[in-house]
Design an enzyme around this catalytic site. Structure first.
Site, PDB file in Angstrom:
ATOM      1  CE1 TYR A   1     130.867  86.196   2.819  1.00  0.00           C
ATOM      2  CE2 TYR A   1     130.203  84.098   1.887  1.00  0.00           C
ATOM      3  CZ  TYR A   1     129.986  85.449   2.069  1.00  0.00           C
ATOM      4  OH  TYR A   1     128.898  86.042   1.504  1.00  0.00           O
TER       5      TYR A   1
ATOM      6  CB  ILE B   1     125.164  82.611   3.500  1.00  0.00           C
ATOM      7  CG1 ILE B   1     123.658  82.421   3.745  1.00  0.00           C
ATOM      8  CG2 ILE B   1     125.421  83.394   2.221  1.00  0.00           C
ATOM      9  CD1 ILE B   1     122.975  81.511   2.734  1.00  0.00           C
ATOM     10  CD  GLU B   2     130.051  77.102   3.472  1.00  0.00           C
ATOM     11  OE1 GLU B   2     131.186  76.910   3.013  1.00  0.00           O
ATOM     12  OE2 GLU B   2     129.338  76.197   3.936  1.00  0.00           O
ATOM     13  CG  LEU B   3     129.415  79.662  -2.263  1.00  0.00           C
ATOM     14  CD1 LEU B   3     128.794  78.746  -3.309  1.00  0.00           C
ATOM     15  CD2 LEU B   3     130.931  79.647  -2.357  1.00  0.00           C
TER      16      LEU B   3
END
Length: 270
Positions: free
Chosen positions: A10, A154-156
Protein backbone atom coordinates in the site's frame (compact mmCIF):
# COMPACT_ATOMS: atom_id res chain seq x y z
CA UNK A 1 2.08 -18.97 9.24
CA UNK A 2 0.32 -19.37 5.89
CA UNK A 3 1.89 -18.13 2.69
CA UNK A 4 0.85 -14.51 2.10
CA UNK A 5 -1.33 -13.57 -0.86
CA UNK A 6 0.36 -11.94 -3.86
CA UNK A 7 2.22 -8.86 -2.71
CA UNK A 8 0.52 -5.52 -3.39
CA UNK A 9 2.14 -2.94 -1.09
CA UNK A 10 0.00 0.00 0.00
CA UNK A 11 3.01 2.29 0.32
CA UNK A 12 4.05 3.91 -2.91
CA UNK A 13 7.66 4.05 -1.77
CA UNK A 14 9.48 1.03 -0.38
CA UNK A 15 13.12 0.99 0.65
CA UNK A 16 16.04 -1.27 0.04
CA UNK A 17 18.94 -0.59 2.41
CA UNK A 18 22.03 -1.80 0.64
CA UNK A 19 25.52 -2.34 1.96
CA UNK A 20 28.11 0.03 0.56
CA UNK A 21 29.76 -2.88 -1.25
CA UNK A 22 26.55 -3.49 -3.19
CA UNK A 23 26.40 0.12 -4.32
CA UNK A 24 30.00 0.04 -5.48
CA UNK A 25 29.35 -3.14 -7.44
CA UNK A 26 26.21 -1.87 -9.17
CA UNK A 27 26.78 -0.86 -12.78
CA UNK A 28 23.73 -0.69 -15.04
CA UNK A 29 20.56 -2.60 -14.27
CA UNK A 30 19.90 -5.93 -12.64
CA UNK A 31 16.90 -8.09 -11.72
CA UNK A 32 15.88 -8.53 -8.08
CA UNK A 33 13.64 -11.44 -7.09
CA UNK A 34 11.69 -12.31 -3.94
CA UNK A 35 12.34 -15.83 -2.62
CA UNK A 36 10.98 -17.64 0.42
CA UNK A 37 7.18 -17.69 0.29
CA UNK A 38 6.53 -20.81 -1.75
CA UNK A 39 8.04 -24.21 -1.11
CA UNK A 40 7.72 -25.07 -4.80
CA UNK A 41 10.09 -22.33 -6.00
CA UNK A 42 13.30 -24.32 -5.51
CA UNK A 43 16.18 -23.74 -3.11
CA UNK A 44 18.00 -20.48 -2.66
CA UNK A 45 21.12 -21.97 -4.23
CA UNK A 46 19.19 -23.19 -7.28
CA UNK A 47 17.52 -19.78 -7.60
CA UNK A 48 20.88 -18.07 -7.89
CA UNK A 49 22.23 -20.80 -10.16
CA UNK A 50 19.71 -19.81 -12.85
CA UNK A 51 21.88 -16.81 -13.66
CA UNK A 52 18.79 -14.61 -14.00
CA UNK A 53 19.08 -12.50 -10.87
CA UNK A 54 21.47 -9.92 -9.46
CA UNK A 55 19.67 -9.62 -6.10
CA UNK A 56 17.55 -11.98 -4.01
CA UNK A 57 15.21 -10.70 -1.27
CA UNK A 58 14.53 -13.32 1.43
CA UNK A 59 10.85 -12.97 2.40
CA UNK A 60 9.98 -12.29 5.19
CA UNK A 61 10.86 -11.14 8.68
CA UNK A 62 7.17 -10.83 9.38
CA UNK A 63 7.07 -10.14 13.13
CA UNK A 64 9.08 -7.40 14.84
CA UNK A 65 8.83 -4.05 16.59
CA UNK A 66 6.69 -2.77 19.48
CA UNK A 67 8.38 -5.11 21.93
CA UNK A 68 7.66 -8.29 19.96
CA UNK A 69 10.21 -11.06 19.63
CA UNK A 70 11.24 -10.94 15.94
CA UNK A 71 10.32 -13.96 13.83
CA UNK A 72 11.21 -14.97 10.29
CA UNK A 73 8.99 -17.01 7.98
CA UNK A 74 10.29 -18.75 4.86
CA UNK A 75 7.15 -20.81 4.19
CA UNK A 76 7.98 -24.45 3.44
CA UNK A 77 11.73 -23.96 3.12
CA UNK A 78 12.67 -24.31 6.79
CA UNK A 79 11.38 -24.20 10.37
CA UNK A 80 12.88 -21.23 12.26
CA UNK A 81 11.39 -22.38 15.58
CA UNK A 82 13.71 -25.40 15.59
CA UNK A 83 16.70 -23.49 14.27
CA UNK A 84 16.25 -25.11 10.88
CA UNK A 85 16.71 -21.89 8.91
CA UNK A 86 20.39 -21.70 9.83
CA UNK A 87 20.87 -24.13 6.94
CA UNK A 88 20.04 -21.23 4.60
CA UNK A 89 23.56 -19.90 5.26
CA UNK A 90 25.05 -22.23 2.66
CA UNK A 91 22.59 -20.99 0.04
CA UNK A 92 23.34 -17.37 0.92
CA UNK A 93 27.06 -17.92 0.51
CA UNK A 94 26.49 -19.82 -2.74
CA UNK A 95 24.66 -16.80 -4.14
CA UNK A 96 27.22 -14.32 -2.87
CA UNK A 97 30.08 -16.35 -4.35
CA UNK A 98 28.42 -15.75 -7.72
CA UNK A 99 28.30 -12.01 -7.11
CA UNK A 100 24.58 -12.03 -6.25
CA UNK A 101 23.48 -9.80 -3.37
CA UNK A 102 21.14 -11.37 -0.80
CA UNK A 103 18.82 -9.15 1.25
CA UNK A 104 16.36 -9.71 4.10
CA UNK A 105 12.85 -8.41 3.36
CA UNK A 106 10.88 -6.92 6.23
CA UNK A 107 7.09 -7.05 6.38
CA UNK A 108 4.91 -8.66 3.70
CA UNK A 109 1.17 -9.00 3.28
CA UNK A 110 0.65 -11.21 6.35
CA UNK A 111 2.35 -10.46 9.65
CA UNK A 112 2.58 -8.51 12.87
CA UNK A 113 4.98 -5.62 12.61
CA UNK A 114 5.02 -1.98 13.64
CA UNK A 115 7.31 0.61 15.16
CA UNK A 116 6.19 2.36 18.31
CA UNK A 117 8.80 5.11 18.50
CA UNK A 118 12.21 6.28 17.31
CA UNK A 119 13.73 4.26 20.13
CA UNK A 120 11.87 1.18 18.91
CA UNK A 121 13.20 1.80 15.41
CA UNK A 122 16.73 1.98 16.80
CA UNK A 123 16.22 -1.31 18.67
CA UNK A 124 15.00 -3.02 15.50
CA UNK A 125 17.95 -1.62 13.55
CA UNK A 126 20.34 -2.99 16.17
CA UNK A 127 18.60 -6.37 16.02
CA UNK A 128 18.89 -6.50 12.24
CA UNK A 129 22.54 -5.52 12.32
CA UNK A 130 23.47 -8.12 14.92
CA UNK A 131 21.33 -10.98 13.63
CA UNK A 132 21.47 -10.64 9.84
CA UNK A 133 24.12 -8.11 8.86
CA UNK A 134 27.68 -7.51 10.05
CA UNK A 135 27.14 -7.65 13.80
CA UNK A 136 27.30 -10.58 16.18
CA UNK A 137 24.66 -12.63 17.98
CA UNK A 138 24.53 -16.10 19.50
CA UNK A 139 21.21 -16.84 17.76
CA UNK A 140 21.35 -15.64 14.14
CA UNK A 141 18.18 -17.07 12.47
CA UNK A 142 19.90 -17.68 9.12
CA UNK A 143 23.19 -18.84 10.56
CA UNK A 144 26.51 -17.06 10.28
CA UNK A 145 26.20 -15.83 6.69
CA UNK A 146 26.21 -12.02 6.46
CA UNK A 147 23.45 -10.55 4.32
CA UNK A 148 24.08 -7.64 1.98
CA UNK A 149 21.22 -5.42 3.13
CA UNK A 150 17.59 -4.95 4.11
CA UNK A 151 14.48 -4.62 1.93
CA UNK A 152 11.36 -2.85 3.27
CA UNK A 153 8.08 -4.39 2.06
CA UNK A 154 5.75 -2.58 4.44
CA UNK A 155 2.15 -3.37 3.57
CA UNK A 156 0.41 -3.30 6.97
CA UNK A 157 -0.20 -0.99 9.88
CA UNK A 158 1.11 2.47 10.58
CA UNK A 159 3.48 4.41 8.33
CA UNK A 160 5.25 5.91 11.33
CA UNK A 161 8.95 5.57 12.12
CA UNK A 162 9.95 3.57 9.03
CA UNK A 163 12.03 6.53 7.88
CA UNK A 164 13.79 6.40 11.26
CA UNK A 165 14.51 2.70 10.84
CA UNK A 166 15.91 3.36 7.36
CA UNK A 167 18.02 6.22 8.73
CA UNK A 168 19.42 4.10 11.55
CA UNK A 169 20.23 1.28 9.15
CA UNK A 170 21.90 3.84 6.92
CA UNK A 171 24.40 4.40 9.70
CA UNK A 172 25.71 1.04 8.49
CA UNK A 173 24.94 1.25 4.78
CA UNK A 174 23.74 3.13 1.73
CA UNK A 175 20.22 3.26 0.33
CA UNK A 176 18.35 2.41 -2.81
CA UNK A 177 14.62 2.72 -3.41
CA UNK A 178 11.97 0.59 -5.03
CA UNK A 179 9.02 1.77 -7.11
CA UNK A 180 6.12 -0.72 -7.02
CA UNK A 181 2.66 -1.32 -8.51
CA UNK A 182 0.46 1.13 -6.62
CA UNK A 183 -2.78 2.28 -8.31
CA UNK A 184 -1.89 5.98 -8.76
CA UNK A 185 1.26 5.14 -10.71
CA UNK A 186 0.91 1.65 -12.13
CA UNK A 187 0.58 0.37 -15.68
CA UNK A 188 -3.01 -0.25 -16.77
CA UNK A 189 -4.57 -1.47 -20.03
CA UNK A 190 -1.81 -0.38 -22.35
CA UNK A 191 -1.31 3.03 -20.72
CA UNK A 192 2.27 3.61 -19.55
CA UNK A 193 1.86 7.34 -18.92
CA UNK A 194 1.05 7.18 -15.18
CA UNK A 195 3.96 4.84 -14.55
CA UNK A 196 6.58 6.80 -16.50
CA UNK A 197 5.33 10.15 -15.21
CA UNK A 198 5.49 9.00 -11.60
CA UNK A 199 8.92 7.47 -12.18
CA UNK A 200 10.23 10.78 -13.53
CA UNK A 201 8.84 12.74 -10.57
CA UNK A 202 10.26 10.30 -8.01
CA UNK A 203 13.67 10.12 -9.61
CA UNK A 204 13.86 13.91 -9.48
CA UNK A 205 12.60 14.29 -5.92
CA UNK A 206 13.66 11.20 -3.95
CA UNK A 207 17.13 11.06 -2.42
CA UNK A 208 18.24 7.60 -3.51
CA UNK A 209 21.38 6.04 -4.89
CA UNK A 210 19.43 3.65 -7.13
CA UNK A 211 15.75 3.14 -7.95
CA UNK A 212 14.20 -0.18 -9.00
CA UNK A 213 10.96 -0.71 -10.91
CA UNK A 214 8.89 -3.31 -9.04
CA UNK A 215 6.66 -5.59 -11.12
CA UNK A 216 4.45 -8.69 -10.68
CA UNK A 217 6.15 -11.57 -12.51
CA UNK A 218 2.79 -12.80 -13.83
CA UNK A 219 -0.81 -11.64 -13.95
CA UNK A 220 -1.51 -14.07 -11.08
CA UNK A 221 1.14 -12.47 -8.84
CA UNK A 222 -0.84 -9.30 -8.00
CA UNK A 223 -4.35 -7.97 -8.33
CA UNK A 224 -3.27 -5.32 -10.82
CA UNK A 225 -0.26 -3.69 -12.41
CA UNK A 226 1.01 -6.57 -14.55
CA UNK A 227 3.14 -5.31 -17.45
CA UNK A 228 3.59 -7.69 -20.42
CA UNK A 229 7.30 -8.28 -21.07
CA UNK A 230 7.18 -6.80 -24.57
CA UNK A 231 5.64 -3.58 -23.22
CA UNK A 232 8.31 -3.35 -20.55
CA UNK A 233 11.22 -3.86 -22.92
CA UNK A 234 9.95 -1.79 -25.86
CA UNK A 235 8.14 1.09 -24.11
CA UNK A 236 8.99 1.43 -20.43
CA UNK A 237 12.65 0.47 -20.01
CA UNK A 238 13.84 2.86 -22.75
CA UNK A 239 12.27 5.70 -20.73
CA UNK A 240 13.34 4.84 -17.19
CA UNK A 241 16.87 3.75 -18.13
CA UNK A 242 17.65 7.36 -19.07
CA UNK A 243 17.95 8.14 -15.36
CA UNK A 244 21.35 7.80 -13.71
CA UNK A 245 19.47 6.47 -10.66
CA UNK A 246 18.05 3.49 -12.58
CA UNK A 247 19.04 0.30 -10.75
CA UNK A 248 16.99 -2.38 -12.47
CA UNK A 249 13.78 -4.34 -12.07
CA UNK A 250 12.35 -6.16 -9.03
CA UNK A 251 9.96 -9.10 -9.49
CA UNK A 252 7.42 -10.71 -7.18
CA UNK A 253 8.23 -13.57 -6.92
CA UNK A 254 10.49 -16.53 -7.80
CA UNK A 255 7.51 -18.90 -7.89
CA UNK A 256 5.57 -16.73 -10.34
CA UNK A 257 8.68 -16.00 -12.37
CA UNK A 258 9.23 -19.73 -12.84
CA UNK A 259 5.65 -20.14 -14.06
CA UNK A 260 5.76 -17.21 -16.48
CA UNK A 261 9.44 -16.98 -17.50
CA UNK A 262 9.30 -13.21 -17.03
CA UNK A 263 12.92 -12.59 -16.04
CA UNK A 264 14.26 -14.69 -18.88
CA UNK A 265 12.26 -12.68 -21.40
CA UNK A 266 13.46 -9.29 -20.13
CA UNK A 267 16.99 -10.02 -18.88
CA UNK A 268 18.85 -8.87 -21.99
CA UNK A 269 17.01 -5.53 -21.89
CA UNK A 270 17.35 -4.73 -18.19
Amino acid sequence: MPTPPPSTPYLSLLLLVFSSSLIRASHGGGIAIYWGQNGNEGTLASTCATGRYAYVNLAFLYKFGSGQTPQINLAGHCDPASGGCTSISSGIRSCQNQGIKVMLSLGGGVGSYSLASQADARNVADYLWNNFLGGTSSARPLGDAVLDGIDFDIELGSTQYWDDLARYLSDYSKQGKKFYNNPPCQYSSGDISKLTSSWSKWVASVNAVKMFLGLPASSEAAGSGYVPPNVLTSQILPVIKKSAKYGGVMLWSKYYDDKNGYSESIKSSV
